[in-house]
Design an enzyme around this catalytic site. Structure first.
Site, PDB file in Angstrom:
ATOM      1  N   ASP A  51      -4.571  21.469   9.118  1.00 53.75           N
ATOM      2  CA  ASP A  51      -4.982  21.154   8.805  1.00 53.75           C
ATOM      3  C   ASP A  51      -6.517  20.973   7.176  1.00 53.75           C
ATOM      4  OD1 ASP A  51      -5.803  18.092   8.239  1.00 53.75           O
ATOM      5  OD2 ASP A  51      -5.910  17.805   9.789  1.00 53.75           O
ATOM      6  N   ASN A  86       0.737  -1.277  -0.493  1.00 51.82           N
ATOM      7  CA  ASN A  86      -0.434  -0.153   0.014  1.00 51.82           C
ATOM      8  C   ASN A  86       1.232   1.173  -0.264  1.00 51.82           C
ATOM      9  OD1 ASN A  86      -2.860   1.268   0.388  1.00 51.82           O
ATOM     10  ND2 ASN A  86      -2.003   2.678   1.932  1.00 51.82           N
TER      11      ASN A  86
END
Ligand SMILES: Cc1cc2nc3c(=O)[nH]c(=O)nc-3n(C[C@H](O)[C@H](O)[C@H](O)COP(=O)(O)O)c2cc1C
Ligand SMILES: [Mn+2]
Length: 488
Positions: free
Chosen positions: A283, A168
């Site tokens: 963020d 991944n």
């Protein structure tokens, strides 16, 4: 047409007037963010900071922060062109007759040619350091004032599923704790987190090896961000996007492979059960995500090219670079969504919805209740499951036009009847949720209501002038001497 590496793409950007070199000394602590923020919001170029304070290596920001640079990265004139290429590949999957099967062969052979290839040597290992190295040598950003420290923001974090061995690649921020230790911000529902949890089920050897590649050709850089299904290799998909297989080299201290053309590679491991406070971090919601407990990455080796270029980005109040990347991904994956849910005509995730908060979906409704079926489909579709608000509109609403969506949706709903709440997983970054990672989501059925759906009135037509009046007014317009636009 594929780019050989990050510099090759930077050279292209320079030629296209899409790169600005900054020779003045600039501090990676806050200053790079403030400068780049102004440039992104003004639609400006990628920035190459040649002299970041405190580091001998240059850094790049805003690499893909415009639609034009995204197109250059993908080697296409438009995102539609890329989407139709994706479509043509998935479309060959269900051949009808022998002829179809034969026609399919070259496509499949072509797809095969995009599988990542292992090579012996890679530029990313021109310099190998197993001792005496430090993350402090890199110009790692502290993005925003309340950030808990410096964060590596655009890594390709590579792990193997401990059960299946499948690779991944994910882009997860890494807070620098000290010279050779970082945080690993695996949000709960992400694949990296799944690998971490499954290593915890082992009796012994509860270590997960991790390789982190930073900076590569632009399609490979996207691989960590692509929301491909867990079993699909992101490097296969990015090879498909660039038209050239990703070349990989074996790491020096872990059993993982990294893109040979990476600028910088960090190798190491995460020990299951070792957690440390990570954050806060400014963020992409435009708010800080607060401190949380996250796994810790211990480095065993750092390799890099000679004079590596450090690629980074940051997020914050929209618009930022991640919007352009996310939008491109939305366009590229739309054909895949449509294949699964053919009633979907178009989708939009406006920047203010910060991806997980809002998805607007236009559908061609052909049976009662279909809007609700589509909401449920979205809430079960990979990372789209985290979407807080899904608005479903009819096919004749232009979902790319937020004002039209607001207008028509609000006119189309009887709120009590048309809003549906569900409980389930929500984004880790959702600070309003009742619990971390768990909360409610809302679907709004803003399609025209049918008799079969219990609506007993007559749904009115949208007001539009007829064509013949428009033509007559067009013809007389100049005589009216009003000026302005002739036709709106
Ligand atoms: C700049 C940037 C930073 C990101 N940071 C994180 C992060 O810290 N943690 C996380 O779980 N996802 C983060 N993401 C989102 C993941 O990269 C994205 O969901 C990816 O598809 C995850 O891959 P996976 O499905 O293989 O886990 C970030 C995305 C971008 C563009
Ligand atoms: Mn993945």
């Amino acid at each position: 047409m594929a780019y050989r590496n990050l510099r090759d793409f930077l050279a292209k950007l320079q030629k296209e007037g899409e790169l600005k070199r900054i020779t003045a000394e600039v501090d990676p602590v806050l200053e790079v963010t403030e400068i780049t923020d102004r440039v992104v919001k003004g639609g400006g170029p990628a920035l190459l900071f040649e002299r970041p304070k405190g580091s001998g290596f240059p850094l790049v920001t805003n690499l893909l922060g415009s639609e034009r640079r995204i197109n250059l990265a993908l080697g296409a004139d438009s995102l539609e062109e890329v989407a139709s290429r994706v479509h043509s590949f998935i479309d060959v999957q269900s051949p009808r007759g022998l002829l179809d099967k034969v026609k399919m062969l070259p496509k499949l052979a072509e797809l095969g040619s995009f599988f990542p290839k292992t090579v012996r040597h890679g530029e990313c290992q021109e310099i190998v350091k197993t001792e005496g190295y430090s993350l402090n040598s890199l110009p790692i950003l502290k993005c925003w004032p309340q950030d808990g420290g410096r964060f590596i923001t655009w890594p390709m974090v590579i792990t193997k599923n401990p059960m299946t061995g499948k690779r991944n690649v994910g882009c997860y921020r890494m807070q620098v704790f000290d010279e050779r230790t970082t945080g690993m911000h695996w949000q709960t529902q992400k694949n990296g987190a799944e690998h971490y949890r499954s290593v915890g089920e082992r009796k012994a050897e509860r270590k997960l090896e991790v390789a982190v590649a930073i900076g590569s050709d632009p399609c490979t850089c996207l691989s960590g961000i692509l929301p491909v299904p867990p079993d699909m290799d992101e490097f296969l998909f990015s090879g498909f996007l660039s038209g050239k297989p990703v070349e990989l080299v074996q790491c020096k201290t872990v059993d993982l492979e990294v893109p040979a053309n990476a600028e910088i590679v960090l190798e190491g491991y995460v020990e299951h059960g070792e957690l440390r406070t990570e954050g806060p971090f400014g963020d992409h919601t435009g708010f800080y995500s607060l401190e949380g407990q996250y796994p810790v990455l211990h480095l065993t080796c750092m390799t890099h090219r000679e004079n590596p270029v450090y690629l980074t980005t940051f997020v914050g109040r929209p618009l930022q670079e991640d919007y352009f990347i996310g939008h491109a991904i939305e366009r590229i994956f739309l054909p895949v969504m449509k294949m699964q849910y053919p009633e979907i005509v178009d989708i939009a995730m406006p920047a203010e919805g910060v991806f997980q908060n809002l998805m607007i979906v236009a559908i061609k409704k052909t049976y009662p209740g279909q809007a609700r079926k589509v909401m449920n489909a979205i809430w079960s579709l990979g990372q789209a499951m985290l979407t807080k608000v899904v608005v479903v509109v009819d096919h004749d609403v232009d979902v790319q036009n937020s004002r039209e969506v607001l207008w028509k949706s609000l006119c189309a709903i009887d709120p009590e009847r048309d809003i549906q709440f569900v409980l389930g997983p929500v984004d880790t970054l959702d600070h309003a949720a009742r619990l971390q990672d768990f909360g409610s989501k809302m679907g709004i059925d803003a399609t025209r209501k049918w008799r079969e759906e219990g609506y007993s009135g007559r749904w009115p037509d949208e007001i539009k002038m007829d064509d013949s009046t428009k033509k007559r007014v067009d013809a007389m317009w100049s005589q009216l001497k009003i000026g302005q636009s002739k036709n709106k």
